[in-house]
Design a protein around this motif. Structure first.
Motif, PDB file in Angstrom:
ATOM      1  N   ARG B 167       0.839  -1.218   0.000  1.00  0.00           N
ATOM      2  CA  ARG B 167       0.000   0.000   0.000  1.00  0.00           C
ATOM      3  C   ARG B 167       0.861   1.250   0.000  1.00  0.00           C
ATOM      4  O   ARG B 167       0.596   2.217   0.720  1.00  0.00           O
ATOM      5  N   SER B 168       1.925   1.237  -0.803  1.00  0.00           N
ATOM      6  CA  SER B 168       2.783   2.424  -0.915  1.00  0.00           C
ATOM      7  C   SER B 168       2.037   3.539  -1.638  1.00  0.00           C
ATOM      8  O   SER B 168       1.067   3.305  -2.362  1.00  0.00           O
ATOM      9  N   SER B 169       2.533   4.756  -1.430  1.00  0.00           N
ATOM     10  CA  SER B 169       1.912   5.916  -2.069  1.00  0.00           C
ATOM     11  C   SER B 169       2.129   5.921  -3.577  1.00  0.00           C
ATOM     12  O   SER B 169       1.323   6.484  -4.312  1.00  0.00           O
ATOM     13  N   ILE B 170       3.228   5.318  -4.032  1.00  0.00           N
ATOM     14  CA  ILE B 170       3.550   5.445  -5.455  1.00  0.00           C
ATOM     15  C   ILE B 170       3.111   4.246  -6.282  1.00  0.00           C
ATOM     16  O   ILE B 170       2.996   4.333  -7.484  1.00  0.00           O
ATOM     17  N   VAL B 171       2.818   3.126  -5.638  1.00  0.00           N
ATOM     18  CA  VAL B 171       2.332   1.967  -6.396  1.00  0.00           C
ATOM     19  C   VAL B 171       1.019   1.404  -5.820  1.00  0.00           C
ATOM     20  O   VAL B 171      -0.028   1.482  -6.455  1.00  0.00           O
ATOM     21  N   GLY B 172       1.061   0.859  -4.634  1.00  0.00           N
ATOM     22  CA  GLY B 172      -0.090   0.106  -4.116  1.00  0.00           C
ATOM     23  C   GLY B 172      -1.376   0.919  -4.074  1.00  0.00           C
ATOM     24  O   GLY B 172      -2.415   0.478  -4.581  1.00  0.00           O
ATOM     25  N   ALA B 176      -4.617   0.453  -6.490  1.00  0.00           N
ATOM     26  CA  ALA B 176      -5.936   0.090  -5.955  1.00  0.00           C
ATOM     27  C   ALA B 176      -7.009   1.036  -6.475  1.00  0.00           C
ATOM     28  O   ALA B 176      -8.093   0.601  -6.882  1.00  0.00           O
ATOM     29  N   ALA B 177      -6.701   2.328  -6.493  1.00  0.00           N
ATOM     30  CA  ALA B 177      -7.683   3.307  -6.972  1.00  0.00           C
ATOM     31  C   ALA B 177      -8.033   3.048  -8.436  1.00  0.00           C
ATOM     32  O   ALA B 177      -9.206   3.069  -8.824  1.00  0.00           O
ATOM     33  N   LEU B 178      -7.024   2.799  -9.267  1.00  0.00           N
ATOM     34  CA  LEU B 178      -7.270   2.545 -10.691  1.00  0.00           C
ATOM     35  C   LEU B 178      -8.134   1.296 -10.876  1.00  0.00           C
ATOM     36  O   LEU B 178      -9.020   1.262 -11.738  1.00  0.00           O
ATOM     37  N   ASN B 183     -13.841  -0.939 -12.038  1.00  0.00           N
ATOM     38  CA  ASN B 183     -14.934  -1.836 -11.650  1.00  0.00           C
ATOM     39  C   ASN B 183     -14.496  -3.210 -11.154  1.00  0.00           C
ATOM     40  O   ASN B 183     -15.292  -4.144 -11.112  1.00  0.00           O
ATOM     41  N   ALA B 184     -13.217  -3.331 -10.768  1.00  0.00           N
ATOM     42  CA  ALA B 184     -12.782  -4.576 -10.139  1.00  0.00           C
ATOM     43  C   ALA B 184     -13.196  -4.567  -8.666  1.00  0.00           C
ATOM     44  O   ALA B 184     -13.453  -3.516  -8.084  1.00  0.00           O
ATOM     45  N   THR B 185     -13.251  -5.763  -8.078  1.00  0.00           N
ATOM     46  CA  THR B 185     -13.383  -5.908  -6.624  1.00  0.00           C
ATOM     47  C   THR B 185     -11.967  -5.923  -6.075  1.00  0.00           C
ATOM     48  O   THR B 185     -11.205  -6.846  -6.357  1.00  0.00           O
ATOM     49  N   VAL B 186     -11.603  -4.916  -5.335  1.00  0.00           N
ATOM     50  CA  VAL B 186     -10.194  -4.722  -4.989  1.00  0.00           C
ATOM     51  C   VAL B 186      -9.952  -4.967  -3.509  1.00  0.00           C
ATOM     52  O   VAL B 186     -10.635  -4.396  -2.656  1.00  0.00           O
ATOM     53  N   THR B 187      -8.983  -5.815  -3.230  1.00  0.00           N
ATOM     54  CA  THR B 187      -8.525  -6.024  -1.856  1.00  0.00           C
ATOM     55  C   THR B 187      -7.080  -5.544  -1.748  1.00  0.00           C
ATOM     56  O   THR B 187      -6.240  -5.910  -2.571  1.00  0.00           O
ATOM     57  N   VAL B 188      -6.812  -4.720  -0.757  1.00  0.00           N
ATOM     58  CA  VAL B 188      -5.456  -4.229  -0.516  1.00  0.00           C
ATOM     59  C   VAL B 188      -4.893  -4.958   0.704  1.00  0.00           C
ATOM     60  O   VAL B 188      -5.424  -4.847   1.811  1.00  0.00           O
ATOM     61  N   LEU B 189      -3.829  -5.722   0.478  1.00  0.00           N
ATOM     62  CA  LEU B 189      -3.178  -6.452   1.570  1.00  0.00           C
ATOM     63  C   LEU B 189      -2.013  -5.642   2.110  1.00  0.00           C
ATOM     64  O   LEU B 189      -1.371  -4.893   1.373  1.00  0.00           O
ATOM     65  N   VAL B 207      -1.444  -8.050  -8.073  1.00  0.00           N
ATOM     66  CA  VAL B 207      -0.377  -7.070  -8.288  1.00  0.00           C
ATOM     67  C   VAL B 207       0.517  -7.111  -7.055  1.00  0.00           C
ATOM     68  O   VAL B 207       0.077  -6.780  -5.946  1.00  0.00           O
ATOM     69  N   ALA B 208       1.760  -7.549  -7.249  1.00  0.00           N
ATOM     70  CA  ALA B 208       2.693  -7.668  -6.123  1.00  0.00           C
ATOM     71  C   ALA B 208       3.621  -6.464  -6.117  1.00  0.00           C
ATOM     72  O   ALA B 208       4.347  -6.224  -7.078  1.00  0.00           O
ATOM     73  N   ALA B 209       3.573  -5.703  -5.039  1.00  0.00           N
ATOM     74  CA  ALA B 209       4.379  -4.474  -4.938  1.00  0.00           C
ATOM     75  C   ALA B 209       4.837  -4.291  -3.508  1.00  0.00           C
ATOM     76  O   ALA B 209       4.463  -3.356  -2.821  1.00  0.00           O
ATOM     77  N   THR B 210       5.662  -5.228  -3.065  1.00  0.00           N
ATOM     78  CA  THR B 210       6.099  -5.206  -1.667  1.00  0.00           C
ATOM     79  C   THR B 210       7.597  -4.991  -1.532  1.00  0.00           C
ATOM     80  O   THR B 210       8.071  -4.610  -0.472  1.00  0.00           O
ATOM     81  N   GLY B 211       8.344  -5.261  -2.603  1.00  0.00           N
ATOM     82  CA  GLY B 211       9.799  -5.187  -2.482  1.00  0.00           C
ATOM     83  C   GLY B 211      10.381  -6.350  -1.704  1.00  0.00           C
ATOM     84  O   GLY B 211      11.483  -6.256  -1.176  1.00  0.00           O
ATOM     85  N   LYS B 212       9.640  -7.444  -1.635  1.00  0.00           N
ATOM     86  CA  LYS B 212      10.179  -8.642  -0.954  1.00  0.00           C
ATOM     87  C   LYS B 212      10.234  -9.805  -1.934  1.00  0.00           C
ATOM     88  O   LYS B 212       9.256 -10.111  -2.625  1.00  0.00           O
ATOM     89  N   LEU B 213      11.356 -10.470  -1.980  1.00  0.00           N
ATOM     90  CA  LEU B 213      11.536 -11.620  -2.866  1.00  0.00           C
ATOM     91  C   LEU B 213      10.558 -12.744  -2.528  1.00  0.00           C
ATOM     92  O   LEU B 213      10.280 -12.994  -1.353  1.00  0.00           O
ATOM     93  N   HIS B 214      10.132 -13.443  -3.549  1.00  0.00           N
ATOM     94  CA  HIS B 214       9.364 -14.677  -3.374  1.00  0.00           C
ATOM     95  C   HIS B 214       8.133 -14.497  -2.489  1.00  0.00           C
ATOM     96  O   HIS B 214       7.781 -15.385  -1.723  1.00  0.00           O
ATOM     97  N   MET B 215       7.509 -13.331  -2.566  1.00  0.00           N
ATOM     98  CA  MET B 215       6.290 -13.081  -1.803  1.00  0.00           C
ATOM     99  C   MET B 215       5.165 -13.994  -2.297  1.00  0.00           C
ATOM    100  O   MET B 215       4.282 -14.381  -1.547  1.00  0.00           O
TER     101      MET B 215
END
Lengths: 286, 286
Positions: B167-172, B176-178, B183-189, B207-215
């Protein structure tokens, strides 16, 4: 049987706090002031505005109500908003929705100075919220009131599954942002959602904000879930009811807000509180 | 075996379109111009800025790179930003992140005029996005690039289950907003999420945007899911990899972005496109 989240009682408590904040500000020479602009003759709008005016007066908040005729042009309304923007004595500006069709409501919302945007509808304030900025800014009153309910009843959100049904600008979206910021796992459902019920069934927290009767019933819920009903609908009998089938839901939920007496009273209490917060923040920035 | 979403090919196609847009604007006497400000000697930042400059020149976009010493004060940087704000020849302003610690990055972001905010980071632009305003405004380039991928591969989002991890400001958050707007059902983890894997397992789009390998690995995915890997990590061997274990995931996914060659090339292509869009929107508003 669910524990009832008593919005009336919490609104009273909030108002008592607000009154004390007002007294403290008065002792510093600061007089919080809310200006409400009403355009036209919509009966429901007129009633809302009267209620806000009455509540402000009860709490010691200066209240200006500017009732403009329905023929008011957009330019005339913009002029009034800009006068209020420039008037240091006014801390919060609210233009009662809906506006007559010849006026661009979004333009009006954007014209209100963000620091006087007591409704929290200006995009810069919405952006601050969605970015979880660590600073003072107004937030839409209904979802802010829901957060106050979670706090009052010690309802833990971190890591919990929250479902927001509806994605309106004034409830669903800011509610989702607040829940994301509070470390919940947030799912936003819309009317296209596939398997909507499976999300609701798993949710620890359900916020229903669709404006549709009986969107959620007890059978849809997880046992012990917290159910927040933002809906305000009239049923077949002309009675005010929410989006949730209260009778069945309260048998399954852990916490539930009634309609009326739940989210409704909190919204106006938060509006008053936010007027005072705007006055206080503005004084600090002087 | 998943179909690979070829970010390099789509970036090339996007750049070709952008170049044509630039030519059309040139014929109208409009010269899109991007100003990039780099403060200090961070090697990676310097490389990013060089790449942006090179790409802009290739596409016919005027490119100003202002490399300021690391001792630059906040006041000096604000002065440069304000000069660029006032300079009608400049359409997009980008201040390369990260800034030296003595500079308040959020203040700089807020100082860039929203209509020149080519990164889409200004709260008013984020608010426009989160409110799904029907007007022109810049959007964070990485998630905007992901949306271009969905469009290119005809990946349907309406009613579909989308999961955004992070849930970063520049990606997550903008992602999610887009997706909500689409019209997707969006869950933010987030990292507190309970049962995160159960959401991923049900998701049509991850959409994986955590900066952690093998998430995320293949076993975590629903068969046929679309997997977008925003991660850019170095693995034990010093090789660039994403947040997704590509080898196992591509056996299960329906579509997948590789790293490198997926989201990365699209981000810079969208940055260029957005510079040209800002020039075009600004010309229309003149």
């Amino acid at each position: 049987m669910a524990k009832i989240i008593d919005g009336k009682a919490l609104a009273k408590k909030t108002n008592d706090d607000t009154k004390q904040m007002v007294n403290e500000l008065h002792s510093l020479g600061i007089k919080p002031c809310l200006a409400v602009i009403l355009v036209g003759d919509d009966q429901a709008s007129a009633r809302y505005v009267r209620n806000k005016h009455k509540k402000a007066e009860q709490l010691g908040i200066e209240s200006i109500v500017n009732h403009l005729p329905k023929e008011t042009t957009q330019a005339e309304l913009l002029k009034v908003v800009n006068e209020y923007n420039d008037d240091d004595a006014i801390n919060g500006i609210l233009v009662q929705s809906p506006l007559p069709k010849h006026i661009d409501e979004q333009l009006i919302t954007r014209t209100i100075k963000p620091e006087k945007d007591v409704d929290g509808f200006h995009p810069v304030n919405v952006g601050n919220l969605f970015l979880n900025e660590p600073k003072n800014y107004p937030v839409a009153c209904t979802p802010k009131g829901v957060m106050a309910m979670f706090a009052e009843y010690n309802i833990d959100l971190t890591g919990k599954k929250a479902v927001v049904i509806g994605r309106s600008s004034i409830v669903g979206r800011p509610m989702a942002a607040l829940l994301i910021n509070a470390n919940a796992t947030v799912t936003v459902l819309n009317h296209y959602s596939q398997d909507a019920k499976s999300y609701i069934k798993e949710a620890d927290v359900v916020v229903a904000a669709t404006g549709k009767l009986h969107m959620v019933s007890g059978a849809d819920l997880k046992v012990g879930a917290t159910v927040i009903d933002v809906g305000q609908n009239l049923n077949e009998a002309g009675k005010l009811v929410g989006d949730v089938d209260y009778e069945s839901a309260e048998k399954v939920a852990g916490y539930i807000t009634p309609v009326p007496g739940g989210v409704g009273p909190m919204t106006i209490a938060i509006l008053m509180r936010q007027t005072v917060e705007l006055a206080s923040w503005s004084a600090k920035n002087d």
